[in-house]
Design a protein around this motif. Sequence first.
Motif, PDB file in Angstrom:
ATOM      1  N   HIS A 156      20.955  -3.638  -3.044  1.00 15.27           N
ATOM      2  CA  HIS A 156      19.576  -4.712  -2.825  1.00 15.27           C
ATOM      3  C   HIS A 156      18.574  -3.621  -2.813  1.00 15.27           C
ATOM      4  O   HIS A 156      18.696  -2.640  -2.387  1.00 15.27           O
ATOM      5  CB  HIS A 156      20.400  -4.879  -1.467  1.00 15.27           C
ATOM      6  N   THR A 157      17.317  -4.538  -2.978  1.00 13.83           N
ATOM      7  CA  THR A 157      16.215  -3.817  -3.792  1.00 13.83           C
ATOM      8  C   THR A 157      15.496  -5.343  -2.883  1.00 13.83           C
ATOM      9  O   THR A 157      15.546  -6.142  -2.869  1.00 13.83           O
ATOM     10  CB  THR A 157      16.157  -3.539  -4.673  1.00 13.83           C
ATOM     11  N   GLY A 158      13.900  -4.986  -1.929  1.00 12.27           N
ATOM     12  CA  GLY A 158      13.091  -5.557  -1.696  1.00 12.27           C
ATOM     13  C   GLY A 158      13.132  -5.574  -0.337  1.00 12.27           C
ATOM     14  O   GLY A 158      14.218  -5.444   0.338  1.00 12.27           O
ATOM     15  N   GLN A 159      12.375  -6.940  -0.191  1.00 14.28           N
ATOM     16  CA  GLN A 159      12.371  -7.698   0.580  1.00 14.28           C
ATOM     17  C   GLN A 159      13.983  -8.122   1.220  1.00 14.28           C
ATOM     18  O   GLN A 159      14.614  -8.448   0.500  1.00 14.28           O
ATOM     19  CB  GLN A 159      11.825  -9.158   1.004  1.00 14.28           C
ATOM     20  N   THR A 160      14.001  -8.539   2.642  1.00 17.22           N
ATOM     21  CA  THR A 160      15.801  -9.184   3.113  1.00 17.22           C
ATOM     22  C   THR A 160      15.386  -9.957   3.727  1.00 17.22           C
ATOM     23  O   THR A 160      15.035  -9.936   4.687  1.00 17.22           O
ATOM     24  CB  THR A 160      16.432  -7.895   3.538  1.00 17.22           C
ATOM     25  N   GLY A 161      16.200 -11.415   4.005  1.00 18.44           N
ATOM     26  CA  GLY A 161      16.025 -11.477   4.925  1.00 18.44           C
ATOM     27  C   GLY A 161      16.401 -11.680   6.096  1.00 18.44           C
ATOM     28  O   GLY A 161      16.354 -12.646   7.486  1.00 18.44           O
ATOM     29  N   ILE A 162      17.568 -11.324   6.351  1.00 21.06           N
ATOM     30  CA  ILE A 162      18.125 -10.637   7.252  1.00 21.06           C
ATOM     31  C   ILE A 162      17.553  -9.174   8.363  1.00 21.06           C
ATOM     32  O   ILE A 162      17.029  -8.576   8.032  1.00 21.06           O
ATOM     33  CB  ILE A 162      19.894  -9.045   6.799  1.00 21.06           C
ATOM     34  N   GLY A 163      17.613 -10.149   9.512  1.00 22.53           N
ATOM     35  CA  GLY A 163      16.602  -9.803  10.352  1.00 22.53           C
ATOM     36  C   GLY A 163      15.317  -9.804  10.522  1.00 22.53           C
ATOM     37  O   GLY A 163      14.643  -9.827  11.459  1.00 22.53           O
ATOM     38  N   ALA A 164      15.506 -11.179  10.001  1.00 24.20           N
ATOM     39  CA  ALA A 164      13.459 -10.760  10.016  1.00 24.20           C
ATOM     40  C   ALA A 164      13.433 -11.957  10.909  1.00 24.20           C
ATOM     41  O   ALA A 164      13.775 -13.328  10.939  1.00 24.20           O
ATOM     42  CB  ALA A 164      13.559 -12.059   8.310  1.00 24.20           C
ATOM     43  N   GLY A 165      12.056 -12.057  11.204  1.00 17.20           N
ATOM     44  CA  GLY A 165      11.181 -12.901  12.413  1.00 17.20           C
ATOM     45  C   GLY A 165      12.815 -12.424  13.909  1.00 17.20           C
ATOM     46  O   GLY A 165      12.047 -12.265  14.914  1.00 17.20           O
ATOM     47  N   VAL A 166      13.439 -11.134  13.622  1.00 18.08           N
ATOM     48  CA  VAL A 166      13.778 -10.293  14.715  1.00 18.08           C
ATOM     49  C   VAL A 166      13.097  -9.438  15.581  1.00 18.08           C
ATOM     50  O   VAL A 166      12.937  -9.052  14.599  1.00 18.08           O
ATOM     51  CB  VAL A 166      15.627 -10.879  14.381  1.00 18.08           C
ATOM     52  N   PRO A 167      13.127  -9.197  16.798  1.00 14.65           N
ATOM     53  CA  PRO A 167      12.300  -8.139  16.781  1.00 14.65           C
ATOM     54  C   PRO A 167      12.456  -7.122  16.439  1.00 14.65           C
ATOM     55  O   PRO A 167      13.939  -6.367  16.484  1.00 14.65           O
ATOM     56  CB  PRO A 167      12.560  -8.073  19.106  1.00 14.65           C
ATOM     57  N   GLY A 168      11.641  -6.512  16.380  1.00 11.70           N
ATOM     58  CA  GLY A 168      11.979  -4.862  15.116  1.00 11.70           C
ATOM     59  C   GLY A 168      12.956  -5.337  13.995  1.00 11.70           C
ATOM     60  O   GLY A 168      13.118  -3.751  13.573  1.00 11.70           O
ATOM     61  N   GLY A 169      12.725  -6.079  13.538  1.00 13.28           N
ATOM     62  CA  GLY A 169      13.946  -6.078  12.699  1.00 13.28           C
ATOM     63  C   GLY A 169      15.105  -6.703  11.853  1.00 13.28           C
ATOM     64  O   GLY A 169      15.763  -6.119  11.753  1.00 13.28           O
ATOM     65  N   GLY A 170      15.610  -6.364  13.614  1.00 15.57           N
ATOM     66  CA  GLY A 170      17.005  -5.849  14.131  1.00 15.57           C
ATOM     67  C   GLY A 170      17.492  -4.828  13.465  1.00 15.57           C
ATOM     68  O   GLY A 170      18.186  -4.335  13.190  1.00 15.57           O
ATOM     69  N   GLY A 171      16.669  -4.252  13.600  1.00 13.63           N
ATOM     70  CA  GLY A 171      16.567  -2.665  13.118  1.00 13.63           C
ATOM     71  C   GLY A 171      17.481  -1.886  12.041  1.00 13.63           C
ATOM     72  O   GLY A 171      16.997  -1.236  11.534  1.00 13.63           O
ATOM     73  N   ILE A 172      16.462  -3.207  11.505  1.00 12.75           N
ATOM     74  CA  ILE A 172      16.282  -3.030   9.499  1.00 12.75           C
ATOM     75  C   ILE A 172      15.313  -1.628   9.012  1.00 12.75           C
ATOM     76  O   ILE A 172      13.868  -2.904   9.203  1.00 12.75           O
ATOM     77  CB  ILE A 172      16.659  -4.287   8.965  1.00 12.75           C
ATOM     78  N   ARG A 173      15.223  -1.425   8.284  1.00 12.93           N
ATOM     79  CA  ARG A 173      14.002  -0.529   7.517  1.00 12.93           C
ATOM     80  C   ARG A 173      14.277  -1.261   6.813  1.00 12.93           C
ATOM     81  O   ARG A 173      15.283  -0.752   5.059  1.00 12.93           O
ATOM     82  CB  ARG A 173      14.208   0.887   8.111  1.00 12.93           C
ATOM     83  N   LEU A 174      13.282  -1.364   6.101  1.00 14.28           N
ATOM     84  CA  LEU A 174      13.098  -2.052   4.764  1.00 14.28           C
ATOM     85  C   LEU A 174      12.296  -1.233   3.176  1.00 14.28           C
ATOM     86  O   LEU A 174      13.088  -1.069   1.892  1.00 14.28           O
ATOM     87  CB  LEU A 174      11.578  -2.995   4.496  1.00 14.28           C
ATOM     88  N   LYS A 175      12.237   0.321   3.647  1.00  8.97           N
ATOM     89  CA  LYS A 175      11.584   1.152   3.279  1.00  8.97           C
ATOM     90  C   LYS A 175      13.330   1.348   2.295  1.00  8.97           C
ATOM     91  O   LYS A 175      12.826   1.794   1.186  1.00  8.97           O
ATOM     92  CB  LYS A 175      10.638   2.550   3.817  1.00  8.97           C
ATOM     93  N   TYR A 176      14.048   1.534   2.759  1.00  9.40           N
ATOM     94  CA  TYR A 176      15.342   2.240   1.907  1.00  9.40           C
ATOM     95  C   TYR A 176      15.871   1.117   0.834  1.00  9.40           C
ATOM     96  O   TYR A 176      16.300   1.453  -0.029  1.00  9.40           O
ATOM     97  CB  TYR A 176      16.852   1.408   2.938  1.00  9.40           C
ATOM     98  N   SER A 177      14.515   0.277   0.787  1.00  8.89           N
ATOM     99  CA  SER A 177      15.747  -0.684  -0.861  1.00  8.89           C
ATOM    100  C   SER A 177      14.278  -0.624  -1.390  1.00  8.89           C
ATOM    101  O   SER A 177      14.969  -1.603  -2.607  1.00  8.89           O
ATOM    102  CB  SER A 177      15.464  -2.045   0.095  1.00  8.89           C
ATOM    103  N   ASN A 178      13.393   0.566  -1.537  1.00 12.78           N
ATOM    104  CA  ASN A 178      12.064   0.555  -3.020  1.00 12.78           C
ATOM    105  C   ASN A 178      13.302   0.941  -3.941  1.00 12.78           C
ATOM    106  O   ASN A 178      14.111   1.764  -4.019  1.00 12.78           O
ATOM    107  CB  ASN A 178      11.794   2.260  -2.423  1.00 12.78           C
ATOM    108  N   PRO A 179      12.949   0.675  -5.110  1.00 13.26           N
ATOM    109  CA  PRO A 179      13.903   0.847  -6.393  1.00 13.26           C
ATOM    110  C   PRO A 179      13.517   2.474  -6.688  1.00 13.26           C
ATOM    111  O   PRO A 179      14.196   2.754  -7.191  1.00 13.26           O
ATOM    112  CB  PRO A 179      13.462  -0.548  -7.213  1.00 13.26           C
TER     113      PRO A 179
END
Length: 290
Positions: A156-179
């Motif tokens: 998976h790369t880029g933005q994710t809908g998983i956790g979107a809108g949940v406080p803190g993004g559900g603990g999901i850090r987008l930086k790990y999906s930088n190509p």
Amino acid sequence: MDIDKLVAIDVHTHAEVSKDGHPSLSPSLMGASAEYFKAHNHRQPTIPEMADYYRSRNMAAVVFTVDAEHATGHPRIPNEEIAEACAEHSDVLIPFASIDPWKHRAGALEARKLVENYGVRGFKFHPSIQGFAPNDQMAYPLYEVIEELAVPALFHTGQTGIGAGVPGGGGIRLKYSNPMLIDDVAVDFPDMRIILAHPSFPWQDEALAVATHKPYVYIDLSGWSPKYFPPQLVRYANSLLQDKVLFGSDYPVITPDRWLADFAKLEIKPEVRPKILKDNAVRLLGLEKT
């Protein structure tokens, strides 16, 4: 699998529920994904239902779940269950597995077993959900097995809908999906086939650079309607990357029916269209041998 009869191969679909009703992600994360994709009414099909769906459309599909037990505490759908169910529908379904890289060498041993004993043909990683940087050395024993067994790794790369809108993004850090983190993997494992999943917002140019520079890095087009593709992605798909771009939907949150209807309106060269829809996947997955 009768390749000649297939009109397309969808390289990105999700097994969202096990045969006993266990979901692949927690309700909060799954709900955030449905909200993000405006897919409130989508149901979670079983693997036999997925087979029927794709068979009725003369398409094949790669099927996988996401193993993120370390980061989320949510038990995965067993890889063996997915592989066995796909084997019962091998005319249209292609099993991938997902192993949490935090399992270290235990994960590497599992990967070998899944390929050699269960016919798994590739592996799915979601760095943001799994909570790891793709170039973290702790994942390298798993990559070593994947490279040795000559099966693809889909990230998976880029933005994710998983956790979107949940406080803190559900603990999901987008930086790990930088190509660019996967560029390191392509250097350290030069013979491993890598798929960068999705238009990689906000790192589309980075994804195109990596796929252009590294000979065994591909891009799948899942997770977005084609009408929203960035212009540079369309330009590269029509030219430099025409042999390395793959059709993927992200089913069930995006259906191939919707994706293909929008793709038909995209300005793709006639000679490139069949490559994206089927031919590139046939070559990458070694399906001409089956």
